[in-house]
Design an enzyme around this catalytic site. Structure first.
Site, PDB file in Angstrom:
ATOM      1  N   SER A 147       0.848  -1.188   0.000  1.00  0.00           N
ATOM      2  CA  SER A 147       0.000   0.000   0.000  1.00  0.00           C
ATOM      3  C   SER A 147       0.884   1.238   0.000  1.00  0.00           C
ATOM      4  O   SER A 147       2.032   1.197   0.470  1.00  0.00           O
ATOM      5  CB  SER A 147      -0.908   0.026   1.237  1.00  0.00           C
ATOM      6  N   TYR A 160      -2.047  -0.995  10.351  1.00  0.00           N
ATOM      7  CA  TYR A 160      -2.141  -1.363   8.934  1.00  0.00           C
ATOM      8  C   TYR A 160      -0.957  -0.781   8.166  1.00  0.00           C
ATOM      9  O   TYR A 160      -0.297  -1.476   7.390  1.00  0.00           O
ATOM     10  CB  TYR A 160      -3.461  -0.851   8.365  1.00  0.00           C
ATOM     11  N   LYS A 164       2.168  -2.785   6.182  1.00  0.00           N
ATOM     12  CA  LYS A 164       2.419  -2.604   4.756  1.00  0.00           C
ATOM     13  C   LYS A 164       3.852  -2.129   4.495  1.00  0.00           C
ATOM     14  O   LYS A 164       4.451  -2.482   3.470  1.00  0.00           O
ATOM     15  CB  LYS A 164       1.399  -1.636   4.164  1.00  0.00           C
TER      16      LYS A 164
END
Length: 254
Positions: A147, A160, A164
């Site tokens: 991401s 998160y 990533k």
């Protein structure tokens, strides 16, 4: 007919998190270019629905239920692939989770653990299992869906974003250590994409007001716009590409 550089005929491809969104778009495009696609996600009926649509369009596909946060299920999935197909040429690690949207100081242990288990541990051991299969047949291509958050952490998406970032580094590790085995490993860095997974962002007018002005193309992406990059990384067109983090973000990180 696809160009020979993008021809995946005879290739076996596993796409995780393929029951919807970016994963489904990737599965469809790989099948359109000749790959026999294993559509994996937690729920078998959702996988079967994608498989049916691929077959209706003339592609080859199979459903495989697998929770990427459970090591036992990952082991069972790759044992099944070995027994049924005898090989694996392409792995697309796409399954992900983001159970907590909020200030980093409010992160719970449960949300932290779930995010790490799926987004990092699951990716790592899928890469290991796929790499062992690929090593036996002269190589392959691994694509990890990371991401833009792995480069620039987004507010309210702390854990998160951390996972990533780790996926990007992990991709470089596998690229360096597996290149001599004929295995390429690259990462895809999607920007804001209109999926159910990202609905906490894409359906929030306040968030969009903050994000869209930062994107030079002025809009969010469609899932299909991520699939072309994966096709490139999976194919012979990218035969000299390994260890890269390909940003598909409308110019956000430019």
């Amino acid at each position: 007919m696809p160009s020979s550089l993008f021809d995946l005929s005879g290739k076996i491809a596993l796409v995780t998190g393929a029951s919807r969104g970016i994963g489904e778009a990737i599965a469809h495009l790989l099948a359109q270019h000749g790959a026999e696609v294993i559509v994996a996600s937690r729920k078998a009926p959702a996988c079967e629905a994608v498989v049916q649509r691929i077959r209706e369009n003339g592609g080859k596909a199979h459903a495989l239920a697998c929770h990427m946060g459970e090591l036992e299920q990952i082991d069972a999935a790759f044992a099944h692939i070995r027994e049924r197909f005898g090989r694996l040429d392409i792995l697309v690690n796409n399954a992900a989770t983001n159970p907590q949207f909020g200030h980093v100081l409010d992160t719970t242990v449960e949300a932290f653990q779930k995010t790490v288990d799926v987004n990092l541990r699951g990716y790592f051991f899928a890469c290991v299992a796929a790499g062992k299969l690929m090593r036996e047949h002269g190589g392959g291509s691994i694509i990890n869906v990371a991401s833009v958050n792995g480069v620039q952490p987004a507010p309210m998406q702390g854990v998160y974003s951390i996972t990533k970032a780790a996926v990007i580094n992990m991709t470089q590790v596998f690229a360096k250590e597996c290149a001599a085995l004929g295995i390429r490993c690259n990462a895809l860095l999607p920007g804001l994409t209109d999926t159910q997974f990202a609905s906490a962002l894409t359906q929030n007018p306040q968030v969009l007001e903050q994000w869209l002005p930062r994107i030079p193309l002025g809009r969010m992406a469609r899932p299909e716009e991520m699939a072309g990059a994966v096709l490139y990384l999976a194919s012979d067109a990218a035969s000299y590409t390994t260890g890269t983090a390909l940003e598909v973000d409308g110019g956000l990180l430019a």
